[in-house]
Scaffold this active site. Sequence first.
Site, PDB file in Angstrom:
ATOM      1  N   SER A  62      -9.243  26.896  63.350  1.00 37.13           N
ATOM      2  CA  SER A  62      -8.078  27.559  63.138  1.00 37.13           C
ATOM      3  C   SER A  62      -8.015  29.115  63.342  1.00 37.13           C
ATOM      4  O   SER A  62      -7.964  29.630  64.497  1.00 37.13           O
ATOM      5  CB  SER A  62      -8.186  27.543  61.223  1.00 37.13           C
ATOM      6  OG  SER A  62      -6.721  27.655  60.905  1.00 37.13           O
ATOM      7  N   ASP A  68      -0.524  18.370  64.277  1.00 46.62           N
ATOM      8  CA  ASP A  68      -0.617  19.350  63.419  1.00 46.62           C
ATOM      9  C   ASP A  68       0.577  19.871  62.436  1.00 46.62           C
ATOM     10  O   ASP A  68       1.327  20.553  63.864  1.00 46.62           O
ATOM     11  CB  ASP A  68      -1.602  20.571  64.162  1.00 46.62           C
ATOM     12  CG  ASP A  68      -2.425  21.432  63.221  1.00 46.62           C
ATOM     13  OD1 ASP A  68      -1.780  21.975  62.033  1.00 46.62           O
ATOM     14  OD2 ASP A  68      -3.278  22.090  63.491  1.00 46.62           O
ATOM     15  N   HIS A 118      -4.089  19.473  60.897  1.00 49.50           N
ATOM     16  CA  HIS A 118      -4.904  20.812  61.018  1.00 49.50           C
ATOM     17  C   HIS A 118      -6.521  20.525  60.883  1.00 49.50           C
ATOM     18  O   HIS A 118      -7.160  21.080  61.536  1.00 49.50           O
ATOM     19  CB  HIS A 118      -4.319  21.772  60.099  1.00 49.50           C
ATOM     20  CG  HIS A 118      -4.914  23.082  60.581  1.00 49.50           C
ATOM     21  ND1 HIS A 118      -4.623  23.751  61.732  1.00 49.50           N
ATOM     22  CD2 HIS A 118      -5.480  24.160  59.726  1.00 49.50           C
ATOM     23  CE1 HIS A 118      -5.026  24.869  61.849  1.00 49.50           C
ATOM     24  NE2 HIS A 118      -5.771  25.251  60.610  1.00 49.50           N
TER      25      HIS A 118
END
Length: 769
Positions: A631, A706, A738
Amino acid sequence: MRALAFTALLLATACGAPAPHLGPDAPRPNAAAPDLRPEREAPGDEVREGEALTIERVFASPSLSGPAPRGLRFSPDGSRISFLRPRQDDRTVLDLWAMDAADGRTYRLVDARALAPQERALSEAEIQFRERARISETGVVSYDWDSEGRAILVPLDGDLFHVDVETGEARRLTDTPEFETDARISPDGRHVSFIREQNLWVHDLETGQERALTTEGEGAVSWGVAEFVAQEEMRRMTGYWWSPDGARIAVVRLDETPVDIIPRFGVTADGVTVTDQRYPRAGRPNALVTLWVIDVATGARRPVYLGEETDIYLARVHWSRDSARIWIQRQNRAQTGLDILSADAASGRSRTILRERADTWINLSDDFITLEDGGFLWTSERSGFRHIYHVSADGQARALTGGDWMVTSLAGLSEDGETVYFEGWRETPLERHLYAVSFEGGEPQAITQGQGRWSTVMGRGGEAFIGTWSDPDTPPQVGLYAIDGSRIAWIEENALDEGHPYHPHIGAHVSPEFGTLTAADGQTELHWSMLRPDHCTAQNPCPVIVQVYGGPLVQTVHRGWTNPRDQLFAAHGYILFKLDNRGSSNRGHAFEAALHRRMGIVEAADQIAGLDYLQGLDFVDSDRIGLWGWSYGGYMALMTTLQAPGRFAAAVSGAPVTDWALYDTHYTERYMGTPQDNAEDYEAGSVFAHLDGYRTPTLIIHGMADDNVTFDNSTRLFAALQERGERFDMMTYPGERHGIRPPPLQVHLWRTIFGYFEREMPASADDAP
């Protein structure tokens, strides 16, 4: 005497004398657990033996961290403590458990598989909610007590169950093809509220009848629902709030018509689906949010005045104790201002009673305790560090705490209103403790002591608390504590004895080392941690993998339990290094705000300073240092290696943002402004502006469905690297969002990550290419 104090007394009698107060010289709370922190062995000493960890075991059941409870709560009458616990045979399924405060007996209240042997597939709305809430388990993932402590509401299998805690009998309240979400019991115990098909409903527990309080929810309009950025970035997971008397509900009306539709391709093994996701990218329109008050008995509704400006964020909503007023936290689009409005619940008229302003941004919190005097307690970073303030009904703020240290959260208030409890740190940000301070202010007193990190749940009236404690070598231990810090009883001792899942691996456990280094500005102190296998010495230098997050709101270096996944690096022969650069959390606002309008620059410079530090250590092979993150950490893995061409041997970037113009409004604009008013820094903070520095072999990983960091962040990077003729590797996960959640895919993910590092920078120098 309140019920909680009485049951605490019974527990002390039933379970033996309470443990002594945890003063500085007292033994650690886990005194029964083995000590995993031997002195580092000198070369030639006997090597500790233990079963080495494998990737397969780390993601198997039961969890290596033990049966750590979560979702801990006191029942409203203080007679029980409830919590969620993963099943022994499947750590991804949660059941609801309780401990009887009278005798310390622990038992299962709700067996998820007994109520729903075959859970149906989640709805898209529920999938998105769980992704926002970071819920990866199934079974009982949430629950709600009634006001008297007699029953619990459990959402399961898309429906709602009402469970009698004395008999264990579960009554199914709904049985519909639609999912009922965000369910709770009204404060007066008469109704259950929930969201169904974008509308707010109530179920009468006495008659069994249900009513839709709103009916206009469809398409881009929803009632009682939190929008994407509220859930993902503001940590506001709901869109409705009951008044304490149960007569009214404050409800959000959400209109997402202005929000851009971003087609999201759900690429799975079986085909492709296209979801038209309302995703507000930086600089683009947000949803329109209004607030209404609905009378539950009549269904009549009235709007609450939020001001003339509509391009705002509705951050938090709170009711006064007498149900006459609503406090609303309203944030401007730039997030440089936060106003607290006081609204009359009957008329909807409001006035601003408190204003917060900042040159950079204002962080939100959940700290808000209503008071009998019509005011409230809350926390603010106006001094540069988060501290506690008493705000009177007319908006006058008085500080209760102050100094160059952090209050991390309000914990509670004593029944007499004279003592305020909070979590935070005073000596080192690596620890977290529970403190007490007088309502009049003054010197805080520590309730918990020793090294490690505590998280607490305060009982009503502040007479006892549930404390969860861990240190780097001790998995989370949960106990019931008196307010002086003495332990009354274990809820889950989680001792590392022979029956503990982690026990076979104790001998191979590596304890972290901690230290500091100087940031790239030449003056700021940065904290680091390191897992160093015993064989890594000046005579046998080892490769290092740097694990990075680097972004705001996150702290990676602390004295909490070492995740068994981190131990995998040592098991594979690598040193694991973490550094909390400027911009990360829990060091005060100035430390975090160093990245204001220059994301990816300051953080990367500090990580490069960490690289310099590592290359000066004699037990580190300076030619074999890798970098990995997910991330924001995936973004940092790219930005750091691109700004240090060729200095890292390999990098793994998971689910990275590659251009902040592709990310959402609330998060991105908080730190960067909009692309329209800060085009230069958006360009500098983009991965694409630094591709001339691509020298480090890189693996890029992304879930193909995602809905947070959308897949086009990576596909655009794939295309740019291909156009430049650069070599890179990639791994995509069909249908995953994600986070890569299913255990088999987690095993595959980590085999891929370690396989990549072992190819590019083997743990053994003899195997280096």
